[in-house]
Structures are given as C-alpha cells and as structure tokens.
Enzyme design. Structure first.
Site, PDB file in Angstrom:
ATOM      1  CD  GLU A  46      11.926 -13.164  -2.969  1.00  0.00           C
ATOM      2  OE1 GLU A  46      10.864 -11.867  -1.929  1.00  0.00           O
ATOM      3  OE2 GLU A  46      12.843 -12.200  -3.005  1.00  0.00           O
TER       4      GLU A  46
ATOM      5  CD1 TRP B 178       0.031  -6.429  -2.725  1.00  0.00           C
ATOM      6  CD2 TRP B 178       0.183  -6.913  -0.265  1.00  0.00           C
ATOM      7  NE1 TRP B 178       1.114  -7.998  -1.717  1.00  0.00           N
ATOM      8  CE2 TRP B 178       0.794  -8.562  -0.858  1.00  0.00           C
ATOM      9  CE3 TRP B 178      -0.014  -7.237   1.358  1.00  0.00           C
ATOM     10  CZ2 TRP B 178       1.008  -8.760   0.229  1.00  0.00           C
ATOM     11  CZ3 TRP B 178      -0.142  -7.858   2.004  1.00  0.00           C
ATOM     12  CH2 TRP B 178       0.268  -9.175   1.364  1.00  0.00           C
TER      13      TRP B 178
ATOM     14  CE  LYS C  27      12.687  -3.622  -2.220  1.00  0.00           C
ATOM     15  NZ  LYS C  27      13.628  -4.567  -2.515  1.00  0.00           N
TER      16      LYS C  27
ATOM     17  CG  HIS D  30      19.082 -37.053   8.252  1.00  0.00           C
ATOM     18  ND1 HIS D  30      19.150 -38.115   8.673  1.00  0.00           N
ATOM     19  CD2 HIS D  30      20.633 -36.348   8.797  1.00  0.00           C
ATOM     20  CE1 HIS D  30      20.388 -38.450   9.951  1.00  0.00           C
ATOM     21  NE2 HIS D  30      21.352 -36.912   9.271  1.00  0.00           N
TER      22      HIS D  30
ATOM     23  CG  ASN E  97       0.117   1.109   4.338  1.00  0.00           C
ATOM     24  OD1 ASN E  97       0.182   0.650   4.608  1.00  0.00           O
ATOM     25  ND2 ASN E  97       1.441   1.596   4.254  1.00  0.00           N
TER      26      ASN E  97
ATOM     27  CE  LYS F  57      15.877 -12.454  -3.546  1.00  0.00           C
ATOM     28  NZ  LYS F  57      15.695 -11.600  -2.708  1.00  0.00           N
TER      29      LYS F  57
ATOM     30  CB  CYS G 169      -1.092   0.120   1.520  1.00  0.00           C
ATOM     31  SG  CYS G 169      -2.331  -0.884   0.754  1.00  0.00           S
TER      32      CYS G 169
END
Ligand code: G6P
Length: 606
Positions: free
Chosen positions: A490, A74, A601, A506, A100, A487, A2
């Site tokens: 994402e 968002w 971000k 394991h 926000n 990375k 936001c």
C-alpha cells in the site's frame, strides 16, 4: 473516497468548507473544488487538480460567501483534472452539484435526455446537474421537483451523496443520498452537511442522519426531510462525543507513525471500556443471546478489516466452539455461499462506510438475519443499519494504511469471543484471561514501538531496493503475513505477497531470486520449525531472510524478537514490526506515507 461539505447561513462559509475538506483528506482524493455564493448575486467556483493546498492557493481575498459546497474527488469517470473536479455546473451556470458515488445509468440518461448538451467533463455527475437544469428550464419545474424527478431516474444500483445549489435560491442546499455517506450538521444559526461527523466537528457536535432515498432541504434555520413521494419525515438530532483535536498530527511527521504508536494506548482503552473494574467483559446481553441462537458466525470485511476477521475467526472457534467463516465483502455480495440455518453476521469496518460491506448488510437485513457491526465510527452507516454495534475506541484513524484499527478489531473480537464463549458455557473461554493478556499486549506493543531504530535499519538494508518481497507464516501467522504484505504494498509500492509458507514450494518459490526479501513470522509452537525450514528453502535460492519471532521460539540470529503473549493474540504484536517496516520503507523512498497513490481511506463505491 470523495469528500463532501456544504454550509449555509454564515459568512465563514468558505473557511468552514476548506477546514471540512481538510478533515476529509484522509479519504483519498486527487482534486478539490468549492462553490460559494454571497446571496447578493456574486458567486465563485474554484477547482484545482491535486492537493487542497493548490485550491487554497487559488483563493483570493475577494472570494467569500454565505453558503457553499466543497468536494474532494477520487477519480472514477475521467482522470483528475480541473474540468473533471467538482462542483459540476449546468450550461447556464445556474446549478452547482457535488457528488460522491457512481451513477450506473449515466450514459443512458445522457443519451436519452441530453443529446444537445455540450459537456465540459467526462463525469457521471455533470449529467445529473445538466438534467436538473433541463427539467427546470424546459419543463418549468421547481428545483425541488426537478431534483426529485432526476433522483427517481437514477438506477437503484447507483450510489450517490449529492448536494445541489441553485443560484436563484442560494441559501438552500438540496441534499440526497443512496448508499454513499452524508450527514447534516446543526450549527448555531447555520447548518451544514458533510461526508462524516469529523468534517464538521469544529463547528458542532449535533448531527442529523440522512436515510437512503430521502430528499433533504437544508436552510440556515431549518432542515426538511421528505421521502421520494414527497411525504414529510421527522427526525431527532443526535450528539457525538469526539474531541476535535484528536484528529491532529501533533509532533509526528505522519499520521501513520502516530497511529502505530497509539496502539498500546488503544489496547488499554479497550480494557477500560469493556471491563471497567470487572474481570468480566461487559457486553450487551441481547447481543450475546442473539449470537447464542445462531449456529454459524459469518465475519464480513474488506482490506485490513477482512484480515482482522481472519484472525478473529480462529479466536471465535477456539473460545466459543462455534464454526466461524470469514468473507471478503465484495465477493460475498455477489456470490453468497450456502449459509447455515441460523447465521449470525459480524461486520468489521473501521469507517463503517465501506460500500462493499454495506451491500452485504442490505441483503442480510432483507433476510432479517441478526448482525453486529464492529466499527471505529459510532453512528456510521454500518453501525446504524446493523442490529448491534460494538466500538473500537481507537480514536480517528487518518492515514490511509490502517494500523490501530486492525489491532483494535482483533482485540474487540477477542473480548467478544471471551464474553460469548462464557455465555454459552465453553470451558476454553473461561480459561482465557483476555483482560490480563491485553495488558501484556499493550506492554509488548510499547516495547516494539520503542525499537524503531532497528526496524528503520532493516527497512533501509533489505526493502528499499527490491521490487518484490514475501511475508510467510503458517496458521494465524499466515493471516498476519497477508496484512503485513498489504501494508508494504500500500505505502511503499513494493510488490509484496503474504503466503502460507508450506504452499511456497508448490509454485511461488520460482519467484525467489538473489536478494528477494522473505520475512518469516514465527509465533506458534506447532509450526515454528516448519516455517523455519521453508525460510531455509528460500535462503538456499538466494533470498534475504528476515524473521519476526516470539521470544520463547527465538534463536540467536533472529531479526526481531517479540515479547511473549498468548499465542492466539500474537498477531497483535507480530503485525507491529510489519507496520513499521512498511512505514520506514515508504519514508526512505520519499513517498507520501499517509496518502498513497490510487488509494482511498473510506471506499464508498463498489
Ligand atoms: C480501504 C482502506 C483500507 C481498509 C478498507 C476497508 O481500502 O484503504 O485500509 O482496510 O478500505 O475499510 P473499512 O473502513 O471497512 O475497514
């Protein structure tokens, strides 16, 4: 996550809002909207799901204003749609609000006060704007008093940055925040608010901080600040020195590639900033004294910053001989471990705004424990609220996937560990020439970023099809494998895991099948042979093996060979091929590298 912009006092309001929203795009969003008022009875509200380009396409020439608010959303309450996009407005079309954060008690407020109101959206924000309207209309309150009353009704665990406009006082922005970021920007004859300084940097370099639980009234020619009991507060503006052009993409197709390529320059800049002409790092002595009084360092971070902390803890322990532990901020905030008697806290945060980390800092401050924030954003919330700040000097990082901030964080941790280790007389610190090593790192990074073709081919050959991939390593290589896997997942949506290579057998080795990519990171003398054996075990079960190996440990068929640096700083090099592999995998799949789905971000909600 936001973005908010507001402006009052200029006929360029609409373009300032759109420019500001574009500069906040990096935060991640899925819809956008603006409200502008021309102060002569005309106002306009335009909202669109999707990118800001959709919003711009809907702006006709007649839309203009002398004041307004803008928002990138968002989604938290209700999916991305025009109805759920901000600004939200009251049923009588008088009040307009951007927000926000998350209002934790919105359902309760709705039930208690707004039973009769028909809501247009599923958001918590609409409850707030309807409530302001109710108090103004039914209780005959002023807008300021009604807004203040609503702010007092919002539960303390809520987070918000609000900018409210009233059609009947259209040149006024009613502003308040708790936990979520918001700043005032002071223009020449007009004023602004924005989620960060970058959103207003084309207009001004002069800003004014807003504290939690303050009511700020922004008019074209002045800014009034009050606390929630109505007492006036005074505040001096501050200036930031950011070049407005440093956030542009230039000739690069994506910010992420630009930011990967900037890493050698960031390393050199850090050497220049922290050493100047000296061979000793120049670190605030008060900070070193405060650290010297502690018996344990706690590093706190989220996402990539947490991963940088995992590397840093090893550097602090080796160079300073002080126990150092690393914690995920969202875990630490609610399950605080048993602490040592004299803790010192280091907050790692690129943005300086992450709500999870800030939640921890609030508790740390309540207990009066000393803290340092290492951040890329001067005067950000975590920087303002910690005892000390050290900067990353990485320049704006715009791509959602963090790259240069990770390497800058590790470099600053190493510089600080060197300074602190020497300050407390640890011989390991004296022996470690971090200035020279960072110079080698910069050259090494350059060599890796110059060999993009190989990485593009490896990504196309091994990573473009499989749904799963593994990065493995031991010790410090394991910590890099966590960041490398993050990375990849994402931005390319390959389900990637970073794994301690000895732990694979394991359980997790059951997932290895024909053509599963397994990428081994090998930079440490002590564990190189063991990781190679673990890679062999996966190859025997059908895996495609890719290796990222330091030159002195390299064998003929290794995939990517890294220049040699001190083994403790090897993450600064081994992560770079991983960043590029993620970039090319995402690019090859035709995905939006800089703005991956569902991610933000700057995560300003908990
Ligand atoms: C978000 C970003 C990550 C980042 C994390 C912590 O999730 O997408 O890239 O690592 O927040 O952010 P910070 O600004 O505190 O480093």
């Amino acid at each position: 996550m936001c973005g908010i912009v507001g402006v009052t006092g200029t006929d360029r309001s609409l373009s300032i809002l759109i420019e500001g929203l574009k500069r906040l795009e990096y935060r991640g969003y899925d819809s956008a909207g603006v409200y502008v008022n021309d102060l002569h009875g005309h106002d306009y509200l335009i909202k669109r799901p999707g990118r800001i380009a959709n919003l711009e396409a809907a702006l006709t020439d007649d839309i203009n204003g002398l004041a307004g608010i803008g928002h990138t959303r968002w989604a938290t309450h209700g999916g991305p749609s025009e109805a759920n996009a901000h600004p939200h407005y009251s049923s009588d079309n008088r009040f307009y609000l951007v927000h926000n954060g998350v209002i934790e008690n919105y359902a309760q407020l709705k039930k208690e006060y707004l039973g009769e109101v028909t809501f247009r959206s599923q958001t918590d924000t609409e409850v707030i704007v309807q409530l302001v309207d109710k108090f103004v209309v039914e209780n005959n309150m002023t807008t300021e008093a009604a807004f203040l009353k609503v702010l007092r009704l919002i539960s303390n665990d809520s987070s918000y940055a609000f900018v409210l406009m009233d059609r009947e006082q259209p040149d006024t922005l009613f502003v308040a925040k708790n936990k979520s970021p918001l700043l005032v920007g002071l223009g020449d004859g007009y004023n602004m608010v924005g989620s960060d300084a970058m959103s207003m940097i084309k207009e001004t370099k002069k800003f004014m901080e807003i504290g939690d639980h303050e009511l700020v009234i922004v008019k074209p020619d002045h800014v009034d600040i009050k606390d929630f009991t109505g007492n006036d507060k005074t505040r001096n503006p501050f200036e930031v020195d950011i070049d407005a052009n440093s956030a542009d993409k230039g000739a690069y197709p994506y910010y992420m590639l630009k930011e990967i390529d900037e890493q050698p320059a960031v390393m050199r800049k850090l050497v220049q900033q922290y050493f100047g002409d000296s061979d000793q790092p120049q670190i605030n002595e008060e900070l070193l004294k405060s650290m010297a009084e502690s018996d344990h360092i706690y590093i706190i971070g989220a996402g990539t910053s947490y991963h940088a902390g995992l590397v840093g803890s090893r550097i602090f322990e080796r160079l300073c001989g002080v126990p150092t532990s690393v914690h995920i901020s969202s875990e630490f905030a609610y399950e605080q471990p048993l602490l040592s008697k004299k803790p010192f806290f280091i907050f790692l945060s690129q943005s300086g705004e992450t709500a999870d980390s800030r939640q921890v800092l609030v508790t740390i401050n309540e207990n009066k424990w000393p803290s340092l924030t290492i951040t890329n954003v001067d005067k950000s919330t975590l920087s303002r609220e910690a005892t000390f700040t050290e900067l990353l000097y990485a320049g704006p990082e715009i791509a959602v996937a963090s790259t240069k901030a990770y390497t800058a964080q590790i470099a600053v941790e190493a510089i600080l560990a060197k300074a602190f280790g020497e300050f407390i007389g640890n011989p390991e610190a004296k022996k470690f020439d971090v200035k020279h090593q960072l110079g080698l790192v910069a050259n090494g990074m350059q060599a890796i970023t110059d060999s993009k073709k190989t990485l593009e081919e490896v990504a196309a050959r091994f990573l473009s099809k499989p749904r799963n991939a593994f990065y493995i390593g031991r010790g410090i290589d394991w910590t890099v494998s966590l960041e490398a896997a993050l990375k990849l997942k994402e931005i390319s949506y390959v389900q990637a895991e970073g794994f301690a290579s000895g732990e694979l057998k394991h359980g997790t080795i059951a997932l290895i099948e024909n053509n599963t990519p397994v990428i081994g990171i090998i930079t440490q003398d002590r564990t190189a042979g063991l990781t190679r054996s673990n890679l062999d075990e996966t190859e025997a079960r059908g895996a495609n093996i890719i290796t990222i190996v330091s030159r002195h440990l390299a064998q003929e068929d290794d995939t990517i060979v890294l220049p040699d640096v001190d083994q403790m700083l090897s993450p600064l090099l081994s992560v770079v091929p991983a960043q590029l592999l993620a970039y090319y995998t995402s690019l090859g799949k035709g995905l939006d590298v800089d703005k991956p789905r569902n991610l933000a971000k700057s995560v300003t909600v908990q």
